[in-house]
Scaffold this motif. Structure first.
Motif, PDB file in Angstrom:
ATOM      1  N   GLU A 205       0.823  -1.215   0.000  1.00 27.03           N
ATOM      2  CA  GLU A 205       0.000   0.000   0.000  1.00 27.03           C
ATOM      3  C   GLU A 205       0.858   1.266   0.000  1.00 27.03           C
ATOM      4  N   LEU A 206       2.147   1.148   0.278  1.00 25.62           N
ATOM      5  CA  LEU A 206       2.938   2.382   0.481  1.00 25.62           C
ATOM      6  C   LEU A 206       3.352   3.040  -0.826  1.00 25.62           C
ATOM      7  N   GLU A 207       3.594   4.326  -0.740  1.00 24.52           N
ATOM      8  CA  GLU A 207       4.116   5.116  -1.852  1.00 24.52           C
ATOM      9  C   GLU A 207       5.626   5.234  -1.645  1.00 24.52           C
ATOM     10  N   PRO A 208       6.420   4.691  -2.589  1.00 27.46           N
ATOM     11  CA  PRO A 208       7.857   4.566  -2.337  1.00 27.46           C
ATOM     12  C   PRO A 208       8.540   5.899  -2.014  1.00 27.46           C
ATOM     13  N   GLN A 209       9.503   5.791  -1.145  1.00 30.45           N
ATOM     14  CA  GLN A 209      10.155   6.966  -0.584  1.00 30.45           C
ATOM     15  C   GLN A 209      11.611   6.635  -0.304  1.00 30.45           C
ATOM     16  N   ILE A 210      12.477   7.621  -0.448  1.00 32.71           N
ATOM     17  CA  ILE A 210      13.903   7.373  -0.224  1.00 32.71           C
ATOM     18  C   ILE A 210      14.413   8.201   0.949  1.00 32.71           C
ATOM     19  N   ILE A 211      15.362   7.616   1.661  1.00 37.90           N
ATOM     20  CA  ILE A 211      16.002   8.287   2.789  1.00 37.90           C
ATOM     21  C   ILE A 211      17.501   8.253   2.554  1.00 37.90           C
ATOM     22  N   GLY A 212      18.080   9.415   2.340  1.00 43.46           N
ATOM     23  CA  GLY A 212      19.517   9.490   2.089  1.00 43.46           C
ATOM     24  C   GLY A 212      19.941  10.938   2.023  1.00 43.46           C
ATOM     25  N   ARG A 213      21.195  11.231   2.263  1.00 38.72           N
ATOM     26  CA  ARG A 213      21.553  12.634   2.444  1.00 38.72           C
ATOM     27  C   ARG A 213      21.651  13.415   1.143  1.00 38.72           C
ATOM     28  N   ASN A 214      21.536  12.736   0.000  1.00 36.59           N
ATOM     29  CA  ASN A 214      21.500  13.477  -1.258  1.00 36.59           C
ATOM     30  C   ASN A 214      20.079  13.690  -1.766  1.00 36.59           C
ATOM     31  N   PHE A 215      19.122  13.457  -0.873  1.00 36.19           N
ATOM     32  CA  PHE A 215      17.704  13.658  -1.205  1.00 36.19           C
ATOM     33  C   PHE A 215      17.101  14.619  -0.180  1.00 36.19           C
ATOM     34  N   LEU A 216      15.836  14.970  -0.379  1.00 39.65           N
ATOM     35  CA  LEU A 216      15.159  15.830   0.594  1.00 39.65           C
ATOM     36  C   LEU A 216      15.206  15.179   1.975  1.00 39.65           C
ATOM     37  N   VAL A 217      15.411  15.999   2.997  1.00 41.13           N
ATOM     38  CA  VAL A 217      15.454  15.481   4.366  1.00 41.13           C
ATOM     39  C   VAL A 217      14.051  15.026   4.768  1.00 41.13           C
ATOM     40  N   LYS A 218      13.959  13.839   5.328  1.00 36.73           N
ATOM     41  CA  LYS A 218      12.670  13.267   5.705  1.00 36.73           C
ATOM     42  C   LYS A 218      12.437  13.400   7.212  1.00 36.73           C
ATOM     43  N   ILE A 219      11.156  13.278   7.593  1.00 36.31           N
ATOM     44  CA  ILE A 219      10.835  13.289   9.024  1.00 36.31           C
ATOM     45  C   ILE A 219       9.955  12.100   9.383  1.00 36.31           C
ATOM     46  N   ASN A 220      10.056  11.719  10.637  1.00 38.29           N
ATOM     47  CA  ASN A 220       9.304  10.590  11.168  1.00 38.29           C
ATOM     48  C   ASN A 220       8.425  11.032  12.330  1.00 38.29           C
ATOM     49  N   ALA A 221       7.227  10.473  12.413  1.00 39.95           N
ATOM     50  CA  ALA A 221       6.355  10.712  13.565  1.00 39.95           C
ATOM     51  C   ALA A 221       6.156   9.406  14.316  1.00 39.95           C
ATOM     52  N   ASN A 222       6.253   9.458  15.630  1.00 38.44           N
ATOM     53  CA  ASN A 222       5.993   8.278  16.454  1.00 38.44           C
ATOM     54  C   ASN A 222       4.561   8.303  16.950  1.00 38.44           C
TER      55      ASN A 222
END
Lengths: 561, 561
Positions: A205-222
């Motif tokens: 169901e997820l929409e693919p997303q990348i986490i890495g320092r050459n991409f937009l900075v991502k955030i996480n919610a707990n």
């Protein structure tokens, strides 16, 4: 204990749907793959602006698409299953049976209702690549990689005119941000281990997303229910609510009863990757007694969660027996929940942590489902006094060692970081993490830059988060105003998300991300020209901006361009 | 227009008094001067902590001292008059008569009531030193300097054991923070122009305070009635409220009618230095038409405010005619109110600004009362796009030139700074300011690190404020959640103050200030030991911390150590 829930009283989770103000979702069609269509949110400006719509990164999933009918009882469409199946090397199988202990032994009216739809899980067969890292190394561009390239470019087909100049004027501390993101660049970053695409094959169901320092900075919610309060409905609502305001990722940190069922409702309805800390559930299965944990219980929990579709696991495998005494002189000892569980186990048995000794087996399991490692910092400092001490850095060195092991098994890896760190000690963390962990993405909580602001820890940590994001951290774990004091409610979740969105954006601007400034510039022009509606609509939180304005100047007349 | 006030309806301003939770005010007696007693707030911990009281810097004045009877109709005690008189070189005189235009021509029920007590003003006679800078250069330690030394040490009689080590572990970017502050060190820093003591001889109610990068970082709160809303009562209340939560300074930015009378009520009741932007009142005196401003009207306004006791003036003397065209290509032009007033005047007359051409005369006036210059940044960037451009830096170079002129006249000087600046361009501002302005204290608004968070600009600016404070800024001008949207109310003032207190404190920690970490460590110990009451009481905002805790865990039982 959790809120008592009578099965008959269980309400279908109510979630917030509909577009954000002046926004519409557009889908950008891939040139390469027919079935890759990437959602972008476009903000429309007042005609007097004579400016094009402003495209922004969209984490909200189908919930903001009026053309999609949301049915929380069915879950989101499972688009990505076809992508996984056509790549091969996976098999459908019966899967592990849900056991009473998976829900903490909850029975009768205490048991949260099961998610109504059951899907048989997939797993790798061992005949070829399964993880995004394995495909990347094999030179194969997956549909997830193509999706991400379009997404990170905000739908643009080519580089912006001033992209090179913007990058040159930024300061990225040795990162390598390109003017334009190609699918090949995404593949290469994943192959090098510098970026991860958390995407369990059982979370289609997820929409693919990348986490890495050459991409937009991502955030996480707990989010997560607890032994004290909250219900399944509230947690599903919080997940949708957090992504509505921009959470790129959600961690379900549920404890107590009903962990399994709560998680199932969340994952089946989540357009973003879901992370967990499996030791929390394993501990519930042994009645909350850390000493009674065993590898077998933990292993069983991993498989349970792999089959459900958790996208990344926090695993505190760096809390080694020989490091525990290093925390003896700390002001705040071990504050990580996972870290203290494992320290207790190690000391009780006087044995090395099974997370460390069984690490290769853990890799084998996670590889079969492409669950990403989030190597936990169980010895993170819980106060500025303890920042950057030997305990913290000994663990980080071990995480570096484990990164290479996981990579050897074809697993994706990111590394968790602190915590509480005064400003002048933040960059040391980033530099050491890059060096020890071979540039695997860093994922930090804050850090909090002082200890004296309970009630405002979203701010004291937002300062550290913006800085470490600038220095190279790829994902920032949010902190809400309730940190250290209680569980966040819906309003706290929103404040935490918005605070971290602005911190991540401040980092993108400072790094010289070529497109980050477009929204700032559009909003600044609106501000200078007194186009109030445009100023509200371009804001991270249009509702609050409008409300604050109207408290002083409520007249419509004041809002006309 | 301002709220209509019938003279008979005028209420005595209601202000908040009484100690903060678990706090008591203690007075530290100077060894050098009998009549120098410095208030320190001590926070008492639970007996189970077995720790001494934690001393913290106290900006709250007599309002938190139960032994002092507060009468807002009389104003605070004028302790410092004796200090000024015994130093000599001043004379009492009749003073300027209050004119109708001082209150915007407000009459009858529109005129706010005059402050009931009238004091004849003092001014320098020209026979010897009047300003703190002149005394410092003459090698004289004033009582203000002694007061400040005790205050900055939080009452310590000697350096902390680990002071040298703490300083060595910090990163102060070339500042020169001593292990222990002596009155001689204070004198030397003032003599060098590296620090200012804003203390108009006609504001004897204030508790002396220093602003300089080798001292604790200070914060400022802006208040002021406007052409739209709010009354004298509200503004006096906001001033007391802001200092209660830690504002070191307050600027009265009132516009519209009743400026004179509002300011008198504020100053007479203010234990902290008060700043203004005199051009705002001058503009009211010419009916709001910038072109009609004259040097005579401005000069008259300066004297009016000098006699009332304003401690520092923002003067936009760096907005020079030849610089105005440099803003033509900006995204947000000139956003400073004072800057745009003067730019309009210069363009209308095609003449150099009278603030620049008459600068020596301004110095002569301000010297007579020891009003400190706050050289305004009228060309500060109003968007991240405009940061660090030629217009901004041309003005800063002129402010450097004017600093030396003011110093030549014996005046104290600080320099105002931006504004909106992305993170990677912040340090360039600090370094250039130190270089151009001979290390005169820098006083910055934020800076805001992104433009996309209206409603959260206290946070987006708090990030920049913490960073620039670390780099060397001596005072941070707060930003409230209402920035760009409306006027702050009481709650906004508090959120702005707490946010900036934590930013300033984060800067102190990072610089290696020897005593800053004591409160963090005490709170961290309380947190680790679950001493909830101590955690609340040591917090910057004990009320919010307690309230957030009680929302989830309301039971008293949870708070016991």
């Amino acid at each position: 204990m959790n809120k008592h829930i009578d099965q008959s009283e269980f309400q279908t989770p109510q979630v917030t749907t509909g577009p954000l103000p002046a926004s519409k979702k557009v889908y950008v069609q891939s040139d390469r793959f027919d079935d890759v269509r990437v959602p972008i949110r476009e903000i429309e400006l007042h005609p007097s602006a004579n400016e094009p719509n402003v495209p922004v990164y969209d984490t909200t999933g189908p919930y903001t698409d009026p053309a999609v009918t949301i049915d929380v009882e069915k879950g989101l469409a499972r688009h990505r299953t076809a992508w996984v199946l056509e790549r091969g090397n996976v098999e459908e199988y019966e899967g592990r049976e849900v056991k009473p202990e998976d829900n903490g032994g909850a029975q009768g009216k205490y048991l949260a209702r099961e998610f109504p739809v059951r899907n048989r899980p997939l797993r790798g067969t061992g005949t070829g690549p399964v993880t995004q890292l394995e495909f990347a190394r094999a030179g194969i561009i997956t549909k997830e990689m193509e999706y991400i390239a379009i997404r990170e470019n905000l739908g643009r087909k080519q580089a912006l005119e001033d992209a090179e100049k913007t990058i040159a004027q930024g300061e990225s501390f040795g990162a390598d941000i390109p003017p334009f993101i190609t699918a090949e660049f995404v593949r290469d970053e994943v192959a090098r281990g510098r970026a991860v695409i958390p995407s369990n094959i059982n979370h289609p169901e997820l929409e693919p997303q990348i986490i890495g320092r050459n991409f937009l900075v991502k955030i996480n919610a707990n989010i997560g229910n607890s032994a004290v309060t909250s219900s399944v409905e509230e947690e599903v609502d919080k997940m949708v609510w957090a992504t509505r305001w921009g959470a790129d990722n959600v961690m379900d940190l549920s404890t107590g009863r009903n962990i399994h069922n709560t998680r199932e409702w969340i994952i089946r309805n989540s357009p973003v990757p879901i992370g967990t800390v499996p030791i929390y559930q394993a501990l519930e299965k042994v009645g909350g007694v850390a000493e009674d944990l065993t590898w077998e219980v933990y292993r069983d929990t991993l498989i349970e969660q792999c089959e459900q579709g958790v996208d990344y696991f926090t695993i505190h495998a760096g809390v080694r027996l020989p490091y525990i005494h290093l925390t003896a002189d700390r002001v705040t000892g071990i504050v990580s929940r996972g870290g203290s569980i494992m320290a207790k186990w190690c000391l009780a048995h006087h044995r090395e942590s099974f997370l460390y000794t069984k690490f290769a087996e853990i890799c084998e399991i996670m590889r079969q489902y492409d669950v990403t490692f989030s190597l936990g910092d169980g010895m993170r400092p819980g106060s500025t006094a303890d920042a950057n001490d030997r305990a913290q850095f000994a663990e980080l060195e071990t995480l570096g060692e484990l990164t290479k092991v996981a990579w050897g098994h074809g697993c994706q890896v990111m590394i968790e970081g602190p915590g509480h760190v005064p400003m002048h000690k933040i960059k040391i963390n980033m530099d050491k993490q890059l060096r020890e962990c071979g540039e695997a993405p860093f994922y930090t909580l804050g850090p909090l830059t002082t200890d004296i602001a309970p009630g405002y820890d979203h701010i004291t940590s937002g300062i550290g988060a913006a800085m470490i994001g600038w220095f190279g951290t790829a994902m920032l774990c949010y902190v809400t105003p309730k940190e250290h004091l209680g569980l966040p409610n819906r309003d706290d979740v929103k404040v935490g998300v918005i605070t971290y969105k602005l911190a991540a954006h401040a980092a993108d601007l400072a790094k010289g991300h070529p497109a980050a400034h477009l929204r700032d510039d559009a909003l600044s022009r609106a501000r200078f020209e007194f186009r109030w509606e445009d100023q509200f609509n371009l804001a991270l939180d249009p509702e609050t901006a409008r409300d604050f304005h109207d408290q002083t100047l409520p007249k419509e007349a004041h809002k006309v361009a």
